[in-house]
Design an enzyme around this catalytic site. Structure first.
Site, PDB file in Angstrom:
ATOM      1  N   SER A 154       0.855  -1.181   0.000  1.00  0.00           N
ATOM      2  CA  SER A 154       0.000   0.000   0.000  1.00  0.00           C
ATOM      3  C   SER A 154       0.894   1.234   0.000  1.00  0.00           C
ATOM      4  O   SER A 154       2.066   1.166   0.375  1.00  0.00           O
ATOM      5  CB  SER A 154      -0.891   0.011   1.258  1.00  0.00           C
ATOM      6  OG  SER A 154      -1.672   1.198   1.327  1.00  0.00           O
ATOM      7  N   TYR A 168      -2.095  -0.608  10.476  1.00  0.00           N
ATOM      8  CA  TYR A 168      -2.037  -0.969   9.058  1.00  0.00           C
ATOM      9  C   TYR A 168      -0.746  -0.459   8.418  1.00  0.00           C
ATOM     10  O   TYR A 168      -0.071  -1.189   7.683  1.00  0.00           O
ATOM     11  CB  TYR A 168      -3.254  -0.390   8.345  1.00  0.00           C
ATOM     12  CG  TYR A 168      -3.342  -0.717   6.880  1.00  0.00           C
ATOM     13  CD1 TYR A 168      -3.668  -1.999   6.461  1.00  0.00           C
ATOM     14  CD2 TYR A 168      -3.123   0.263   5.912  1.00  0.00           C
ATOM     15  CE1 TYR A 168      -3.767  -2.298   5.108  1.00  0.00           C
ATOM     16  CE2 TYR A 168      -3.212  -0.034   4.561  1.00  0.00           C
ATOM     17  CZ  TYR A 168      -3.537  -1.311   4.168  1.00  0.00           C
ATOM     18  OH  TYR A 168      -3.627  -1.617   2.826  1.00  0.00           O
TER      19      TYR A 168
END
Length: 268
Positions: A154, A168
């Site tokens: 990501s 995350y």
């Protein structure tokens, strides 16, 4: 190398995180199958996985599917062994599992309020799934002298972050560190390891504010899972043999912007 480096005929790919019909994992499995690969897919939910496998088979793909909770190391190794027994040695591994898991609320807390258990859960879902599955698949790649490993990372963590994203971002940052170490340790064995770093991509788990943010990228819209899958397919191909240890951003140019105001382009 074949005459067409994007012909995956004779290759076997394992793609994790294929439960959602609108996800990056399934988009990748679908594209690799279309390009000729035999495809093993997995998710944590039997009903969804059965539907995804049936869709691939309707289009003529050679498919193996098995439910697995990849946070469990034993299940990850069992998955790889079963996939290889069904389809042959796994030469391409796409680690797309992570971020969300059916029936489990996503972790969202600021650093000061983040509990140890929540951080550990995110690391299990997002980082250790890839760790376990890659360790299971690597030996046969080493034996054959060929392998392509692609992490679905990501921009959050490796490049940017946001309030509430500690868990995350930490997991994805660690994933890229793991990827680079795999690349440097296995490069002379014919194995590459890379990451794709999606930005605002429209999937089934996208929140309305995330989709709105995608409309304010230079491209002017959220990305699609198929657009991420296209990059993954390149990194998984024979043609990408000299690309390793890289994290490649797929974000519609969002990271090149200094201002991120909603009327930046005069279109609102």
């Amino acid at each position: 190398m074949t005459d067409n480096p994007f012909d995956f005929t004779g290759r076997t790919a394992l793609v994790t995180g294929c439960g959602s019909a609108e996800g990056i994992g399934f988009a990748t499995a679908r594209l690799l199958a279309r390009l000729g690969a035999s495809v093993a897919i997995t998710s944590t939910t039997a009903e969804r996985l059965e539907a995804r496998a049936a869709e691939l088979r309707r289009h003529g793909a050679r498919v193996f599917s098995q439910v697995a909770d990849l946070t469990d190391r034993g299940q990850a190794f069992e998955l790889v062994a079963a996939a290889q027994e069904a389809l042959g040695p796994v030469e391409i591994l796409v680690n797309a599992a992570g971020m969300v898991q059916t029936g489990i609320e996503p972790v969202s807390a600021r650093f000061g309020e983040l509990g140890h258990e929540d951080l550990q859960r995110e690391l299990e879902i997002t980082l250790k799934t890839a760790f376990h599955t890659t360790q299971a698949a690597l030996p046969s790649m080493v034996e054959r002298g060929y392998g392509r490993i692609v992490m679905v990372s990501s921009v959050t963590g490796p490049y940017v972050t946001a309030p509430g994203s500690t868990a995350y971002a930490t997991a994805k940052g660690a994933m890229d560190g793991m990827m680079r170490t795999i690349a440097i340790e296995h490069g002379r064995l014919g194995i590459t390891a890379n990451s794709v770093a999606p930005g605002w991509i429209a999937t089934a788990s996208s929140e309305p504010d995330e989709l709105a943010a995608g409309r304010h990228t230079p491209v002017g819209r959220p990305g699609t899972p198929d657009e991420v899958a296209g990059l993954i397919a390149y990194l998984a191909s024979e043609s990408a043999g000299y690309v390793t240890g890289q994290s490649i951003v797929v974000d519609g140019g969002n990271m090149i912007q200094e201002p991120h105001g909603i009327d930046l382009y005069g279109s609102d």
